[in-house]
Structure formats: structure tokens, C-alpha cells
Design a protein around this motif. Structure first.
Motif, short mmCIF file in Angstrom:
data_model
loop_
_atom_site.label_atom_id
_atom_site.label_comp_id
_atom_site.label_asym_id
_atom_site.label_seq_id
_atom_site.Cartn_x
_atom_site.Cartn_y
_atom_site.Cartn_z
N ARG A 1 0.84 -1.20 0.00
CA ARG A 1 0.00 0.00 0.00
C ARG A 1 0.88 1.25 0.00
O ARG A 1 1.86 1.34 0.71
CB ARG A 1 -0.93 -0.01 1.21
CG ARG A 1 -2.05 -1.06 1.10
CD ARG A 1 -3.09 -0.92 2.18
NE ARG A 1 -2.51 -1.11 3.50
CZ ARG A 1 -2.64 -0.26 4.51
NH1 ARG A 1 -3.30 0.88 4.35
NH2 ARG A 1 -2.10 -0.52 5.69
N MET A 2 0.49 2.20 -0.84
CA MET A 2 1.34 3.34 -1.11
C MET A 2 1.61 4.20 0.12
O MET A 2 2.76 4.60 0.38
CB MET A 2 0.74 4.20 -2.23
CG MET A 2 1.61 5.37 -2.65
SD MET A 2 3.25 4.86 -3.24
CE MET A 2 2.80 3.98 -4.75
N ALA A 3 0.56 4.50 0.88
CA ALA A 3 0.75 5.40 2.03
C ALA A 3 1.74 4.83 3.05
O ALA A 3 2.68 5.53 3.45
CB ALA A 3 -0.60 5.71 2.69
N PRO A 4 1.59 3.56 3.47
CA PRO A 4 2.60 3.01 4.40
C PRO A 4 3.98 2.91 3.77
O PRO A 4 4.98 3.15 4.46
CB PRO A 4 2.05 1.61 4.74
CG PRO A 4 0.60 1.68 4.45
CD PRO A 4 0.46 2.63 3.31
N PHE A 5 4.06 2.57 2.49
CA PHE A 5 5.36 2.49 1.83
C PHE A 5 6.08 3.83 1.90
O PHE A 5 7.26 3.90 2.26
CB PHE A 5 5.21 2.06 0.37
CG PHE A 5 6.48 2.20 -0.42
CD1 PHE A 5 7.51 1.28 -0.27
CD2 PHE A 5 6.66 3.25 -1.31
CE1 PHE A 5 8.70 1.40 -0.99
CE2 PHE A 5 7.84 3.38 -2.03
CZ PHE A 5 8.86 2.45 -1.86
N LEU A 6 5.37 4.90 1.56
CA LEU A 6 5.98 6.23 1.59
C LEU A 6 6.35 6.63 3.02
O LEU A 6 7.42 7.22 3.25
CB LEU A 6 5.02 7.25 0.98
CG LEU A 6 4.75 7.12 -0.52
CD1 LEU A 6 3.71 8.15 -0.96
CD2 LEU A 6 6.04 7.31 -1.32
N ALA A 7 5.48 6.29 3.98
CA ALA A 7 5.74 6.67 5.37
C ALA A 7 6.97 5.96 5.92
O ALA A 7 7.85 6.59 6.53
CB ALA A 7 4.52 6.35 6.24
N TYR A 8 7.06 4.64 5.71
CA TYR A 8 8.21 3.88 6.23
C TYR A 8 9.49 4.23 5.47
O TYR A 8 10.57 4.28 6.06
CB TYR A 8 7.93 2.38 6.15
CG TYR A 8 7.03 1.89 7.25
CD1 TYR A 8 7.55 1.63 8.52
CD2 TYR A 8 5.67 1.68 7.04
CE1 TYR A 8 6.72 1.17 9.54
CE2 TYR A 8 4.84 1.23 8.05
CZ TYR A 8 5.37 0.98 9.30
OH TYR A 8 4.56 0.54 10.31
N THR A 9 9.37 4.49 4.18
CA THR A 9 10.54 4.91 3.40
C THR A 9 11.05 6.26 3.89
O THR A 9 12.26 6.45 4.08
CB THR A 9 10.19 4.99 1.91
OG1 THR A 9 9.84 3.69 1.43
CG2 THR A 9 11.37 5.51 1.09
N ALA A 10 10.13 7.18 4.10
CA ALA A 10 10.53 8.52 4.57
C ALA A 10 11.14 8.45 5.96
O ALA A 10 12.16 9.11 6.23
CB ALA A 10 9.31 9.45 4.57
N ALA A 11 10.56 7.64 6.85
CA ALA A 11 11.08 7.56 8.22
C ALA A 11 12.48 6.96 8.24
O ALA A 11 13.39 7.48 8.90
CB ALA A 11 10.13 6.72 9.08
N GLY A 12 12.68 5.84 7.53
CA GLY A 12 13.99 5.21 7.48
C GLY A 12 15.01 6.11 6.82
O GLY A 12 16.17 6.24 7.29
N SER A 13 14.61 6.76 5.73
CA SER A 13 15.52 7.67 5.01
C SER A 13 15.89 8.87 5.88
O SER A 13 17.04 9.33 5.87
CB SER A 13 14.88 8.15 3.72
OG SER A 13 14.60 7.07 2.86
N LEU A 14 14.91 9.38 6.63
CA LEU A 14 15.17 10.53 7.49
C LEU A 14 16.24 10.21 8.53
O LEU A 14 17.15 11.02 8.77
CB LEU A 14 13.87 10.98 8.16
CG LEU A 14 13.98 12.18 9.10
CD1 LEU A 14 14.41 13.42 8.33
CD2 LEU A 14 12.64 12.43 9.80
N LEU A 15 16.15 9.04 9.15
CA LEU A 15 17.14 8.65 10.15
C LEU A 15 18.52 8.50 9.53
O LEU A 15 19.53 9.00 10.06
CB LEU A 15 16.72 7.34 10.82
CG LEU A 15 15.53 7.44 11.78
CD1 LEU A 15 15.14 6.05 12.27
CD2 LEU A 15 15.86 8.34 12.96
#
Length: 204
Positions: free
Chosen positions: A135-149
Motif C-alpha cells: 500500500r502506497m501510504a505506508p510504503f511512503l511513510a516507512y521509506t521517509a522515516a527510514g531515510s530521514l534517520l
């Protein structure tokens, strides 16, 4: 002009959006080193060419943009094509694909989040996410969170180290070599085990 000089010129010319472009390209072409680009963005911020917050936010945007493109590569590839390719590959069984798919379905969100912080695989993890149509929303959220760290850690290191920002690449580059080495060992173990099973079957 070498790669570091090109990225340096890009960041000095375009600022934080230039850093975002460099990281987006790094996602699409994993051999391009984020362990060089991100500390360099921090060093550039320390020189006043961009703000530290802009460096973090824009590079995270670039990470997500690159990951999204790879997601759609996986989506276009699709599960059926992957299975057909597996059927044609020596030593690979369709059941291997099924087991990998089952694992990803159980751990997909964690894999995307933590995968963004593992050298080499941080880009590739987006492809199975696309194949499975996560699902797109969780994919973007987890990608953004991991990338941010990941981005924040390397950018801050470059920012604090100043002229010695390149030291980050030495240590993270070593981690990349370890990850690649483990991947090679895993593939070699898989091939040798499968060959041994094939020999046993042929003797029966």
C-alpha cells in the motif's frame, strides 16, 4: 571532473534541491555512494551554502522520490514475471520465490523501514515492495522515516566533522563492503547447497 566534484558543484549551484537530485540518483543507481553525498551535504551546510534543516529535508525528499521510482519498476515487473524468470533460472525454484514473497508479506513494512538504513540494499528494498504492491501510504511513510534517520545521521556527521567529512565515507564504506561480503557468502551457500541436493537426487 570526478563524482565528488560534480556533486559539490551541484550543491553549490542548486543548493538543497541539488542535494536532493544527487540522492535521488543514488537511489536509482546503488553504486553511487550516499556515504559520500550525505556527509558532503552536511559539510556544504556547515559552509553556509544551505541550511542544515534544508539539507536533511531535501535529501529525504530525494530518497523518497528515488524509492518511489524503484517501487514502480517493481510494480511493472510484477509477481507473474518474477515467477516466470525464476522458472528459467538454474538452481532457482518457484518455491523459493513463494517463500521470499511470504517473508516479505510478513515483514514488508519493517523491511522497508530498516532496509533504508542498510548500505546497498537501501535502494533495492523498494523493488519487492512494488512487486507485492505494498500500500502506497505506508510504503511512503516507512521509506521517509527510514531515510530521514539515515540521512540525518550522515549529514550531521559531515556537518560536525567539517573538513574531515570524508571520514564518514571510510567507516560507512567499510560497512557496505561487509554487507556485500555477507550477500556473496549467502548466495554462494545457496548455490552450493542446491548443487549438493541435486547430486544427491541424481544418485537415487
Amino acid at each position: 571532473m570526478n563524482l565528488v566534484d560534480w556533486v559539490t558543484d551541484l550543491m553549490q549551484t542548486a543548493g538543497a534541491p541539488g542535494a536532493a537530485l544527487a540522492i535521488a540518483l543514488e537511489n536509482l543507481f546503488p553504486p553511487l555512494p550516499s556515504e559520500v553525498f550525505l556527509p558532503l551535504a552536511g559539510f556544504t551546510a556547515a559552509q553556509g551554502k544551505m541550511s542544515l534543516l534544508d539539507a536533511i529535508l531535501w535529501t529525504t525528499f530525494g530518497s523518497v522520490a528515488g524509492a518511489l521510482l524503484l517501487y514502480w519498476v517493481g510494480a511493472l515487473l510484477g509477481r507473474d514475471r518474477v515467477r516466470r524468470v525464476a522458472m528459467r533460472m538454474p538452481l532457482v525454484r518457484v518455491s523459493d520465490v513463494d517463500k521470499t514473497e511470504a517473508w516479505f508479506l510478513r515483514n514488508g513494512y519493517r523491511a522497508v523501514f530498516f532496509g533504508r538504513m542498510i548500505p546497498v540494499f537501501r535502494s533495492l528494498i523498494s523493488i519487492p515492495a512494488g512487486i507485492e504492491r505494498m500500500r502506497m501510504a505506508p510504503f511512503l511513510a516507512y521509506t521517509a522515516a527510514g531515510s530521514l534517520l539515515w540521512n540525518t545521521a550522515l549529514i550531521l556527521a559531515g556537518y560536525l566533522l567539517g573538513d574531515n567529512w570524508h571520514l564518514v565515507e571510510q567507516y560507512v564504506g567499510l560497512a557496505s563492503k561487509v554487507v556485500l561480503g555477507l550477500a556473496v557468502v549467502a548466495v554462494a551457500t545457496f548455490v552450493l547447497t542446491r548443487l549438493a541436493k541435486r547430486r544427491e537426487t541424481s544418485r537415487l
